[in-house]
Design an enzyme around this catalytic site. Structure first.
Site, mmCIF file in Angstrom:
data_model
loop_
_atom_site.group_PDB
_atom_site.id
_atom_site.type_symbol
_atom_site.label_atom_id
_atom_site.label_comp_id
_atom_site.label_asym_id
_atom_site.label_seq_id
_atom_site.Cartn_x
_atom_site.Cartn_y
_atom_site.Cartn_z
ATOM 1 N N CYS A 37 -21.919 7.375 -16.242
ATOM 2 C CA CYS A 37 -20.573 7.469 -15.433
ATOM 3 C C CYS A 37 -19.720 6.536 -16.087
ATOM 4 O O CYS A 37 -19.125 6.669 -17.244
ATOM 5 C CB CYS A 37 -20.940 7.510 -14.147
ATOM 6 S SG CYS A 37 -19.605 8.471 -13.211
ATOM 7 N N GLU A 43 -29.829 9.397 -13.218
ATOM 8 C CA GLU A 43 -30.985 8.950 -12.393
ATOM 9 C C GLU A 43 -31.221 9.618 -10.955
ATOM 10 O O GLU A 43 -32.452 9.381 -10.683
ATOM 11 C CB GLU A 43 -30.414 7.409 -11.986
ATOM 12 C CG GLU A 43 -29.205 7.301 -11.050
ATOM 13 C CD GLU A 43 -28.001 7.427 -11.638
ATOM 14 O OE1 GLU A 43 -27.990 7.924 -12.848
ATOM 15 O OE2 GLU A 43 -26.845 6.715 -11.094
ATOM 16 N N HIS A 70 -24.555 11.396 -13.363
ATOM 17 C CA HIS A 70 -25.710 10.265 -12.814
ATOM 18 C C HIS A 70 -27.082 10.925 -13.044
ATOM 19 O O HIS A 70 -27.629 11.557 -11.954
ATOM 20 C CB HIS A 70 -25.520 9.884 -11.509
ATOM 21 C CG HIS A 70 -24.273 9.077 -11.163
ATOM 22 N ND1 HIS A 70 -24.197 7.765 -10.956
ATOM 23 C CD2 HIS A 70 -22.915 9.490 -11.023
ATOM 24 C CE1 HIS A 70 -23.085 7.451 -10.745
ATOM 25 N NE2 HIS A 70 -22.208 8.336 -10.757
HETATM 26 N N1 GLN Z 1 -15.026 4.502 -11.278
HETATM 27 C C1 GLN Z 1 -15.253 5.613 -12.163
HETATM 28 C C2 GLN Z 1 -14.761 6.937 -11.607
HETATM 29 O O1 GLN Z 1 -14.521 7.311 -10.361
HETATM 30 C C3 GLN Z 1 -16.702 5.812 -12.509
HETATM 31 C C4 GLN Z 1 -17.423 6.149 -11.302
HETATM 32 C C5 GLN Z 1 -19.047 5.814 -11.531
HETATM 33 O O2 GLN Z 1 -19.549 5.218 -12.240
HETATM 34 N N2 GLN Z 1 -19.893 6.493 -10.583
HETATM 35 O O3 GLN Z 1 -14.347 8.015 -12.341
#
Ligand code: GLN
Length: 545
Positions: free
Chosen positions: A385, A516, A514
């Site tokens: 992410c 995970e 994500h």
């Molecule tokens: N802050 C970033 C976004 O909102 C990444 C978010 C994250 O890593 N879950 O896109």
């Protein structure tokens, strides 16, 4: 017909109710039963999405995009229960629903009260959990967060007391998880706090049927078992000793030895053949037997809460199982790279580098430096992410020469917004539940590392972010920066970039989603697995492995 197990906590919080519920779920599934799982949380937030993960622990995301309590992560890792937004409800969410009904006039003429309106809403959530399940659910396991005696838990416990009467007493059972502390001066485990907490439960009208006693590093002897059984009015076989057990995945095997599943099924009057746990046992043996070790640096803001990245930590355990190695994940503070310390120095003893999810500006430049180090020095890199967004910024800055390239989250004035908000996010003012959330389809490009890892053309992974790769920079990054887009979400006029890689590197892969959240010990997540494998290879090359 569905039967119910309700789990409450006694004496202190953090006694591990989530793992107890997940373990019980796993044991019941092994006996061929279909289960559903749910957690009630007594706080006022409508969901945990707006809470600080460094205080509350991670926010776990379901396929349908609910931001939920991290205990659902345990349910996911131990069982096959389908988790959705129906699987977690908070006091705030319950009140919100009741207040909206009140405004719509659904209680016209009535005074709206905790009993019956809030308790009815709680009971309806329990029924909704199984109402339109695809298959008949044999057992629903419902965990109540918090500790018996808290003001906040009262409406939930009252609702459960009523629910038992509604469905008929033999159709549900109550499992109480408590702490039985060891008092060194007396040289004994003390059962008194458990007796008091059961008394508090009885005051509300609930008699527990099973008591799971957390005893730290001590094992509960037959005398203490008898004492708890007698004082708490529970049969001897329903007292389960739960000393600290490592690894985590061996916990259900300890419960199996004590026949927790037999006791619960007897109480619920469900006949079921003995299950086959050999697959799970083999996994635990493999986990315990790993000799090699691989060292991974998690570069980011300092975290003082083990649970802040719970699913990532566990996904690395699973990846270790798949590679027969122990993964030593060590936190490396990215802010030090902004204060003169070189990544080459701090990261030299690591076999792989991961930059994980995050929000806000702190430590960002340090993360970008860590990406540069791993790309240039051919150290396996895995971005999750925010870690993918940092990789895109790094390539734009150092391979395209766009020195001020950034994400508009961090630098709204950047001349090169390589990561930015899509139009659908621009008008959003509310912060709760408005990110890009839940499972999205992702198409993989043959011949890439991602495609090799998944062994599939199409996958689905879960998202939780607001910002995205800016397609205006796609061509130059591909042509001049060695960027490979290995996964996209098809979206008609503009596909969303979901996985990136770089050419001429042993393993450099980063996902906007994500991964995970879907990893389990029996099915380690493919990207985590292959990243750990690449890191192991490197450890052999450098002579560390
Ligand atoms: N802050 C970033 C976004 O909102 C990444 C978010 C994250 O890593 N879950 O896109």
């Amino acid at each position: 017909m569905t039967k119910y197990v309700f789990t409450t906590g006694g004496v202190v919080s953090s006694v591990g109710k989530g793992v107890v519920c997940a373990s019980l779920g796993m044991l019941l599934e092994a006996r061929g039963l279909k289960i559903a799982m749910m957690k009630f949380d007594p706080y006022i937030n409508v969901d945990p999405g707006t809470m600080n993960p460094f205080e509350h622990g991670e926010v776990f995301v379901t396929d349908d995009g609910a931001e939920t309590d991290l205990d659902l992560g345990h349910y996911q890792r131990f069982t096959n229960a389908v988790l959705s937004r129906k699987s977690n409800a908070t006091t705030g969410g319950i009140y919100n629903a009741v207040i909206q009904k009140e405004r719509r006039g659904e209680y016209l003429g009535k005074t709206v009260q905790v009993i019956p309106h809030i308790t009815d809403e709680i009971k309806s959530r329990i029924r909704m959990l199984t109402a339109d399940a695809e298959e008949n659910i044999d057992v629903a396991i419902i965990e109540v967060g918090g500790t018996v005696g808290d003001i906040e838990s009262l409406p939930f416990l009252e609702a459960l007391r009523q629910f038992r009467l509604d469905i008929g007493p033999p159709n549900c059972c109550f499992v109480h998880v408590t702490l039985v502390p060891y008092i060194a001066a007396a040289g004994e485990l003390k059962t008194k706090p458990t007796q008091h907490s059961v008394r508090a439960l009885r005051d509300i009208g609930i008699q527990p049927n099973v008591i799971v006693c957390r005893t730290g590093s001590m094992t509960m002897g037959p005398d203490q078992r008898k004492k708890v059984a007698m004082f708490c009015d529970v049969t001897d076989d329903a007292i389960i000793g739960a000393e600290d057990i490592s690894p985590l995945y061996a916990i259900p095997l300890n419960f199996k030895k004590q026949k927790l599943d037999d006791t619960v099924l007897r109480l619920l009057n469900i006949p079921a053949p003995q299950g086959d746990l050999s697959g799970w046992e083999a996994m635990v043996e493999r986990l315990k037997g790993a000799k090699r070790e691989v060292r991974i640096a998690a570069v980011g803001k300092y975290v003082n809460h083990d649970d802040a990245y719970k699913s990532i930590n566990e996904a690395f355990v699973h990846a270790g199982i798949a590679n027969d190695c122990k993964v030593k994940l060590q936190w490396v503070d990215s802010e030090q790279f902004e204060k003169g310390i070189e990544p080459a120095e701090a990261l030299k003893d690591f076999d792989g580098i991961v930059v994980g999810p995050g929000f806000g500006t702190r430590g960002i430049e340090g993360k970008i430096k860590a990406v540069k180090y791993s790309r240039e020095n051919k150290v396996p890199y895995f971005g999750i992410c925010l870690g993918m967004q940092m990789a895109v910024i790094e390539l734009a800055r150092h391979k395209l020469g766009l020195e001020r390239a950034h994400s508009t989250e961090i630098d709204p004035e950047t001349p090169d917004p390589v990561i930015c908000l899509l139009s659908e996010q621009r008008g959003i003012k509310d912060l709760g539940g408005t990110m890009r959330l839940g499972e999205y389809r992702c198409e993989l490009q043959p011949g890439t590392r991602a495609h090799a890892a998944y062994g599939a053309d199409v996958i689905g992974e879960r998202h939780r972010h607001r910002y995205e790769f800016n397609n205006a920079y796609l061509e130059p990054l591909k042509e001049k920066a060695g960027l490979v887009v290995s996964g996209t979400h098809p979206k008609g006029d503009h596909d969303l970039v979901e996985i990136i890689e770089v050419k001429d590197h042993p393993w450099f892969c980063a996902s906007q989603f994500h991964p995970e959240f879907k990893s389990t010990p029996l099915y380690p997540q493919p990207l985590f697995r292959d990243f750990v494998r690449a890191s192991l290879e490197r450890s052999k090359l450098t002579g560390r492995g």
